[in-house]
Enzyme design. Structure first.
Site, PDB file in Angstrom:
ATOM      1  N   ASP A  19     -29.367  64.060   2.218  1.00 10.52           N
ATOM      2  CA  ASP A  19     -29.772  62.941   3.055  1.00 10.52           C
ATOM      3  C   ASP A  19     -29.222  63.095   4.475  1.00 10.52           C
ATOM      4  O   ASP A  19     -28.056  63.464   4.659  1.00 10.52           O
ATOM      5  CB  ASP A  19     -29.191  61.662   2.407  1.00 10.52           C
ATOM      6  N   GLU A  37     -33.105  66.805   4.473  1.00  9.15           N
ATOM      7  CA  GLU A  37     -33.827  65.818   5.273  1.00  9.15           C
ATOM      8  C   GLU A  37     -33.319  65.958   6.694  1.00  9.15           C
ATOM      9  O   GLU A  37     -32.200  65.527   6.996  1.00  9.15           O
ATOM     10  CB  GLU A  37     -33.564  64.395   4.764  1.00  9.15           C
TER      11      GLU A  37
HETATM   12  C1  GLC Z   1     -32.336  58.522   4.657  1.00  9.90           C
HETATM   13  C2  GLC Z   1     -33.118  57.971   3.488  1.00  9.90           C
HETATM   14  C3  GLC Z   1     -33.308  56.500   3.678  1.00  9.90           C
HETATM   15  C4  GLC Z   1     -31.951  55.827   3.769  1.00  9.90           C
HETATM   16  C5  GLC Z   1     -31.102  56.477   4.859  1.00  9.90           C
HETATM   17  C6  GLC Z   1     -29.684  56.038   4.781  1.00  9.90           C
HETATM   18  O1  GLC Z   1     -33.037  58.436   5.837  1.00  9.90           O
HETATM   19  O2  GLC Z   1     -34.331  58.652   3.352  1.00  9.90           O
HETATM   20  O3  GLC Z   1     -34.054  55.929   2.636  1.00  9.90           O
HETATM   21  O4  GLC Z   1     -32.099  54.466   4.069  1.00  9.90           O
HETATM   22  O5  GLC Z   1     -31.100  57.880   4.752  1.00  9.90           O
HETATM   23  O6  GLC Z   1     -29.030  56.662   3.708  1.00  9.90           O
END
Ligand code: GLC
Length: 576
Positions: A201, A243
């Site tokens: 993440d 991500e």
């Molecule tokens: C990422 C996730 C999202 C979450 C954020 C904070 O962007 O995809 O859903 O709210 O991280 O952890």
């Protein structure tokens, strides 16, 4: 063997345990329910499941606010249920990836609680503090409109703490070696319990420097190499899917020029331009995005997605492009989110038109990379815009026409099941679609089956072939004397096109239609002529054979760089 790098041609299916299947009837999905649905996923052709966060959490951000990294949230079951699940997946040849949310913890995490109470605690330096309110406290919010600041005063600590996301998600000071060591421990723990890796993440924020004096964070890329080396030491075939919504110029920094950092990244660049192409029938910017993200090390791979659990982020498009996507797919304010995105699911955005849904999926499955699909999209599930923020696209899986879509026996599902209207479970559900050969579900199963027979996409080099029609995208892949070619018509009208397969000396070669009987012979001028219907698509194998001349040999370049120890830059540059 090529299959060693399994993620090069996987089919990844993302789901939340909470909303997938409830076995014990308490209204909340659980690991037992998910395990019972593994054969459904296996039958669909899924090869890896990505689980959204399921660790202990107060659930203020759908589990992205962890309060214990080493525990399953009791609402979903026990660690025993988790291991039973990973084992059951393994029995079916499926891998499990899990979310790794280590940019921040929940404010409830005992580390934060101790850190705020006791300045002498070893956890104090695990977070990011400031005595005074930093000058840039009102900048850099990830959720503008909902989140007001990135620094919040804590009465107990008598100081401000930094949070890139919501104020209940204090950032960990990831530069602190003790925090890094803990991250490795978390990875090691879940690997031991049977996972094949992590969807990491918020990677740019994890590796960015943090602090009251930091105006522009510096990315500490070496951290990524450490994560990879540790993980592959513990388990050689485990991966990280990052991500990281970053510009193409920095892609190689994330993958590592020697292929020694992230194995996979989501291709946000292609994603946004793909929606622009769907909205405008202009494939120019999509082609540009594909070319900009073409360079990658031999062992790296893109994750290609359509929608995910967050908003469709359009922040990287030009202003007029973004306006075009909003106008087409999210014209009303309540469909939009955070000044940059659309929070709807795919099917409602495309008006439930199966031709357009097939076009979008066919494209996703043939883009350079590995497809990452989202639960419910295979049956064309809708959204519930009455739910706040991103929850609208996180409603329970619609299994059947039974009450609550067969998701739960409870009359209080954790989130309301979509009922009534065109997207209600009464019409849109897996059981009904299973019986209909033309349903989106059965179409998806067939397209996944064919996707597995064209490994050229995951391994090969792509070339865009011109059709002289901006509405039509033609992409060709070559890999070890095999070639495939894909045609997609983004327009709502039929298009007549003529194109050459792109390789001199190939004149006269037949294109074999892999999905139907529309084989193409070559005209005397060396061109293939075709009328593609509105939103039509074709998958061809080049050269007259309708099967792959498979060649699963060991590839030395891949072996050298996959361990992350190679200094052989030429191997890293080769793509396949
Ligand atoms: C990422 C996730 C999202 C979450 C954020 C904070 O962007 O995809 O859903 O709210 O991280 O952890």
């Amino acid at each position: 063997m090529i299959s060693d790098l399994w993620y090069k041609n996987a089919v990844i299916y993302c789901l939340s345990v909470e909303t997938f299947m409830d076995a014990n009837g308490d209204g909340v999905g659980d690991f037992e329910g998910l395990s019972r649905r593994l054969d459904y996923l296996h039958g669909l052709g899924v090869t890896a499941v990505w689980l959204m966060p399921f660790q202990a959490s107060p659930q203020r951000d759908d589990g992205y606010d962890v309060s214990d990294y080493y525990a399953v949230d009791p609402r979903y079951g026990t660690l025993g249920d988790f291991v039973a699940f990973t084992h059951a997946a393994k029995q079916r040849g499926m891998r499990v990836l899990i979310d790794l949310v280590v940019n921040h913890t929940s404010i409830d995490h005992p580390w934060f609680q101790e850190a705020r109470r006791d300045p002498g605690s070893k956890y104090r330096d695990w977070y990011v503090w400031s005595k005074k309110k930093p000058k840039n406290a009102n900048e850099g919010m990830v959720f503008p409109g909902v989140q007001k600041t990135t620094w919040t005063y804590d009465d107990v600590a008598g100081a401000y703490y930094f949070h890139r996301f919501y104020d209940h998600q204090p950032d960990l000071d990831t530069s602190n070696p003790a925090v890094q060591a803990e991250i490795l421990k978390i990875m090691g723990f879940w690997i031991q319990l049977g996972v094949s890796g992590f969807r990491m993440d918020a990677v740019p924020f994890v590796i960015g420097t943090k602090g009251a004096d930091v105006t522009t964070p510096t990315e500490q890329f070496e951290m990524l190499r450490t994560f990879r080396e540790f993980m592959q030491w513990r388990q050689g075939d485990s991966i990280v899917l990052a991500e990281a919504n970053v510009l193409p110029e920095t892609d190689m920094d994330y993958f590592g020029r020697d292929g020694d950092r992230m194995h996979m990244m989501f291709n946000f660049q292609v994603n946004q331009n793909l929606f622009y192409a769907l909205a405008s029938a202009d494939t120019g910017p999509l082609i540009k995005a594909m070319k900009a993200t073409k360079p990658r090390p031999a062992t790296a791979q893109w994750g290609q997605f359509l929608r995910n659990h967050d908003e469709l982020d359009l922040g990287r498009l030009e202003e007029d492009q973004r306006r075009a996507v909003f106008a087409a797919f999210g014209p009303e304010t309540h469909m939009q989110l955070y000044d940059r995105g659309i929070r709807r699911r795919l099917a409602p955005m495309l008006g439930g038109d199966q031709r357009r849904l097939e076009l979008a999926y066919s494209l996703q499955f043939t883009l350079p990379g590995t497809p990452v699909i989202r639960y419910g999209d295979e049956i064309g599930m809708g959204d519930d815009l009455d739910l706040p923020e991103r929850n609208c696209a996180r409603t329970p899986m619609q299994w059947s026409a039974e009450p609550n879509g067969g998701f739960t026996k409870s009359d209080k599902p954790v989130l309301p099941v979509i009922s009534g209207g065109p997207w209600g479970y009464e019409h849109v559900n897996a059981a009904t679609q299973r019986r209909d050969p033309e349903s989106l579900l059965n179409w998806t199963e067939r397209i996944i089956r064919m996707r597995k027979e064209v490994p050229e996409i995951g391994w090969g080099d792509f070339a865009v072939i011109t059709s002289r029609d901006p509405a039509v995208l033609i992409v060709r892949y070559d890999w070890r004397d095999n070639a495939v070619l894909f045609v997609h018509n983004f327009a709502d009208t039929p298009r007549e096109i003529a194109f050459a397969t792109g390789v001199p000396g190939e004149h006269g070669r037949r294109l074999v239609d892999l999905l139907g009987d529309d084989h193409l012979e070559c005209d005397e001028d060396g061109k293939h002529r075709l009328v593609v219907e509105a939103y039509g698509y074709r998958w061809y194998r080049v050269g007259g054979l309708d099967y792959l001349l498979r060649r699963d040999e060991i590839d030395l370049a891949a072996v050298r760089v996959s361990g992350g120890r190679s200094k052989d830059r030429s191997a890293g540059r080769r793509s396949r």
